[in-house]
Design a protein around this motif. Structure first.
Motif, PDB file in Angstrom:
ATOM      1  N   PRO A  43       0.968  -1.236  -0.163  1.00 24.25           N
ATOM      2  CA  PRO A  43       0.066  -0.126  -0.180  1.00 24.25           C
ATOM      3  C   PRO A  43       0.873   1.197   0.214  1.00 24.25           C
ATOM      4  O   PRO A  43       1.896   1.394   0.561  1.00 24.25           O
ATOM      5  N   GLN A  44       0.426   2.411  -0.561  1.00 22.15           N
ATOM      6  CA  GLN A  44       1.186   3.448  -0.806  1.00 22.15           C
ATOM      7  C   GLN A  44       1.413   4.116   0.747  1.00 22.15           C
ATOM      8  O   GLN A  44       2.604   4.852   0.753  1.00 22.15           O
ATOM      9  N   TRP A  45       0.449   3.924   1.443  1.00 25.89           N
ATOM     10  CA  TRP A  45       0.626   4.555   2.946  1.00 25.89           C
ATOM     11  C   TRP A  45       1.514   3.919   3.695  1.00 25.89           C
ATOM     12  O   TRP A  45       2.140   4.448   4.654  1.00 25.89           O
ATOM     13  N   LEU A  46       2.166   2.669   3.097  1.00 24.84           N
ATOM     14  CA  LEU A  46       2.986   2.000   4.006  1.00 24.84           C
ATOM     15  C   LEU A  46       4.531   2.071   3.166  1.00 24.84           C
ATOM     16  O   LEU A  46       5.342   1.498   3.604  1.00 24.84           O
ATOM     17  N   GLY A  47       4.533   3.146   2.266  1.00 31.02           N
ATOM     18  CA  GLY A  47       5.838   3.068   1.312  1.00 31.02           C
ATOM     19  C   GLY A  47       5.778   2.402   0.145  1.00 31.02           C
ATOM     20  O   GLY A  47       7.022   2.113  -0.474  1.00 31.02           O
ATOM     21  N   GLY A  48       4.655   1.731  -0.281  1.00 29.19           N
ATOM     22  CA  GLY A  48       4.673   1.035  -1.512  1.00 29.19           C
ATOM     23  C   GLY A  48       4.176   1.826  -2.712  1.00 29.19           C
ATOM     24  O   GLY A  48       3.831   2.864  -2.627  1.00 29.19           O
ATOM     25  N   GLY A  49       3.624   1.119  -3.688  1.00 33.13           N
ATOM     26  CA  GLY A  49       3.261   1.801  -5.047  1.00 33.13           C
ATOM     27  C   GLY A  49       1.952   1.054  -5.615  1.00 33.13           C
ATOM     28  O   GLY A  49       1.950   1.024  -6.762  1.00 33.13           O
ATOM     29  N   ARG A  50       1.383   0.453  -4.875  1.00 30.46           N
ATOM     30  CA  ARG A  50       0.162  -0.248  -5.232  1.00 30.46           C
ATOM     31  C   ARG A  50      -0.950   0.592  -5.945  1.00 30.46           C
ATOM     32  O   ARG A  50      -1.076   1.441  -5.542  1.00 30.46           O
ATOM     33  N   LEU A  51      -1.292   0.123  -7.009  1.00 30.56           N
ATOM     34  CA  LEU A  51      -1.943   1.193  -8.074  1.00 30.56           C
ATOM     35  C   LEU A  51      -3.479   0.877  -7.710  1.00 30.56           C
ATOM     36  O   LEU A  51      -4.150  -0.394  -7.375  1.00 30.56           O
ATOM     37  N   GLU A  52      -4.401   1.936  -7.499  1.00 34.26           N
ATOM     38  CA  GLU A  52      -5.695   1.953  -7.337  1.00 34.26           C
ATOM     39  C   GLU A  52      -6.615   2.099  -8.800  1.00 34.26           C
ATOM     40  O   GLU A  52      -6.178   3.258  -9.288  1.00 34.26           O
ATOM     41  N   TYR A  53      -7.564   1.469  -8.991  1.00 34.06           N
ATOM     42  CA  TYR A  53      -8.527   1.549 -10.012  1.00 34.06           C
ATOM     43  C   TYR A  53      -9.431   3.090  -9.855  1.00 34.06           C
ATOM     44  O   TYR A  53     -10.012   3.108  -8.974  1.00 34.06           O
ATOM     45  N   VAL A  54      -9.401   3.987 -10.608  1.00 28.07           N
ATOM     46  CA  VAL A  54     -10.133   5.365 -10.723  1.00 28.07           C
ATOM     47  C   VAL A  54     -10.603   5.604 -12.087  1.00 28.07           C
ATOM     48  O   VAL A  54     -10.233   5.043 -13.084  1.00 28.07           O
ATOM     49  N   ARG A  55     -11.941   6.372 -12.046  1.00 29.92           N
ATOM     50  CA  ARG A  55     -12.157   6.884 -13.242  1.00 29.92           C
ATOM     51  C   ARG A  55     -11.974   8.388 -13.319  1.00 29.92           C
ATOM     52  O   ARG A  55     -11.993   9.185 -12.344  1.00 29.92           O
ATOM     53  N   LEU A  56     -11.429   8.720 -14.650  1.00 25.67           N
ATOM     54  CA  LEU A  56     -10.948  10.129 -14.654  1.00 25.67           C
ATOM     55  C   LEU A  56     -12.208  10.876 -15.604  1.00 25.67           C
ATOM     56  O   LEU A  56     -12.756  10.487 -16.424  1.00 25.67           O
ATOM     57  N   VAL A  57     -12.275  12.158 -15.253  1.00 24.68           N
ATOM     58  CA  VAL A  57     -13.094  13.256 -16.034  1.00 24.68           C
ATOM     59  C   VAL A  57     -12.380  14.025 -16.525  1.00 24.68           C
ATOM     60  O   VAL A  57     -11.560  14.933 -15.815  1.00 24.68           O
ATOM     61  N   VAL A  58     -12.145  13.951 -18.011  1.00 22.04           N
ATOM     62  CA  VAL A  58     -11.064  14.750 -18.622  1.00 22.04           C
ATOM     63  C   VAL A  58     -11.687  15.811 -19.756  1.00 22.04           C
ATOM     64  O   VAL A  58     -12.821  15.506 -20.091  1.00 22.04           O
ATOM     65  N   THR A  59     -10.977  16.573 -20.276  1.00 20.43           N
ATOM     66  CA  THR A  59     -11.240  17.522 -21.245  1.00 20.43           C
ATOM     67  C   THR A  59     -11.634  16.696 -22.551  1.00 20.43           C
ATOM     68  O   THR A  59     -10.639  15.535 -22.573  1.00 20.43           O
ATOM     69  N   PRO A  60     -12.218  17.258 -23.657  1.00 24.82           N
ATOM     70  CA  PRO A  60     -12.351  16.432 -24.846  1.00 24.82           C
ATOM     71  C   PRO A  60     -10.915  16.090 -25.519  1.00 24.82           C
ATOM     72  O   PRO A  60     -11.133  15.162 -26.135  1.00 24.82           O
ATOM     73  N   VAL A  61     -10.032  16.975 -25.398  1.00 28.22           N
ATOM     74  CA  VAL A  61      -8.753  16.818 -26.001  1.00 28.22           C
ATOM     75  C   VAL A  61      -8.171  15.422 -25.729  1.00 28.22           C
ATOM     76  O   VAL A  61      -7.565  14.798 -26.484  1.00 28.22           O
ATOM     77  N   ILE A  62      -8.087  15.280 -24.281  1.00 20.34           N
ATOM     78  CA  ILE A  62      -7.584  14.207 -23.660  1.00 20.34           C
ATOM     79  C   ILE A  62      -8.523  12.761 -24.010  1.00 20.34           C
ATOM     80  O   ILE A  62      -7.991  11.748 -24.387  1.00 20.34           O
TER      81      ILE A  62
END
Length: 271
Positions: free
Chosen positions: A203-222
């Motif tokens: 976990p990141q809070w423990l000094g690691g780099g575990r990735l979490e799934y998220v959804r992005l709200v991005v601009t039309p260009v992206i």
């Protein structure tokens, strides 16, 4: 006789202690920062991401966790070597047994301890959802990654101890150079294995780099440049005010890192 100011003498002692410990603290901080820098950037590199920011707090926390992980096999190797040397001094025929046991069983035992601690970390994060926190700890890639890291560090620590004893002996120059080469190659191997097979499960809070799934709200260009960023859950690698770094799965199944300017991301929604 003039009176001695006790406060002045206490202040002088405090300054002397500061002069003694300040260089050690600075060295320790530098080691932690350097270790974290190498691990984080090696982790990013597998997704084609370069992280060149000068100062990051996560480097220190990553360095602390990395050094904690490798401290177990380092300690075990020194105990095994010390025991073997004492048995050899007593002319025991089984003086090599501690080294053999440490080499074969030590990495596994150290991995069990580390996996137990990691399971507790997942348990505290996921509360009573036992299936969710034990599943990542049982991942074969993580298990074999930890065993590999512990084994390499065990051998590297033994090589470093032997190389230090060969200093000042010209006839042992070839052996010392061979051990030095082994140490360098082992250090590279430890960083690579830890970054690709262990770091991502912590976990990141423990000094690691575990990735979490998220959804992005991005601009039309992206959304046009990276359709996956707008239409599917992505893995959040890193986030700050200037950029958002995610990993997306391409149509061919490969994972690819994407760096998006912070202003192009309107919202990040946890899955």
């Amino acid at each position: 006789m003039p009176a001695v100011d006790g406060r002045g003498s206490s202040w002088a002692r405090w300054l002397d202690q500061l002069k003694t410990w300040a260089p050690l603290a600075a060295t320790l901080f530098g080691v932690l920062y350097a270790a974290g820098f190498v691990v984080v950037n090696a982790f990013f590199a597998q997704y084609g991401i370069r992280d060149l920011d000068a100062v990051r707090v996560r480097y220190v926390s990553t360095g602390i966790m990395f050094l904690l992980v490798i401290s177990l096999p380092i300690y075990g190797s020194q105990v095994a070597l010390g025991t073997a040397q004492r048995m050899r001094a007593r002319k025991s025929a089984l003086w090599f047994a501690p080294l053999a046991f440490g080499l074969l069983a030590g990495p596994v035992l150290a991995s069990i301890v580390e996996l137990t601690i990691l399971a507790r970390a997942y348990q505290s994060e996921f509360s009573i959802d036992a299936d969710r926190y034990f599943r990542p700890v049982g991942e074969p890639r993580l298990v074999f990654g930890l065993i590999s890291v512990n084994l390499i560090v065990f051998v590297m620590s033994l090589a470093a101890r032997l190389a230090s004893r060969a200093v000042g002996h010209p006839r042992l120059l070839i052996m010392r150079n061979a051990l030095a080469t082994l140490i360098v190659l082992s250090a590279i191997g430890v960083v690579v294995v830890y970054s690709t097979s262990v770091y991502g499960y912590i976990p990141q809070w423990l000094g690691g780099g575990r990735l979490e799934y998220v959804r992005l709200v991005v601009t039309p260009v992206i959304a046009e440049a990276c359709p996956q960023c707008a239409s599917t859950p992505v893995l959040l690698v890193d986030e700050d005010s200037s950029r958002v770094v995610v990993v997306v799965r391409q149509p061919n199944g490969a994972l690819r890192g994407v760096v998006i300017r912070g202003g192009e991301v309107k919202a990040i929604v946890n899955e």
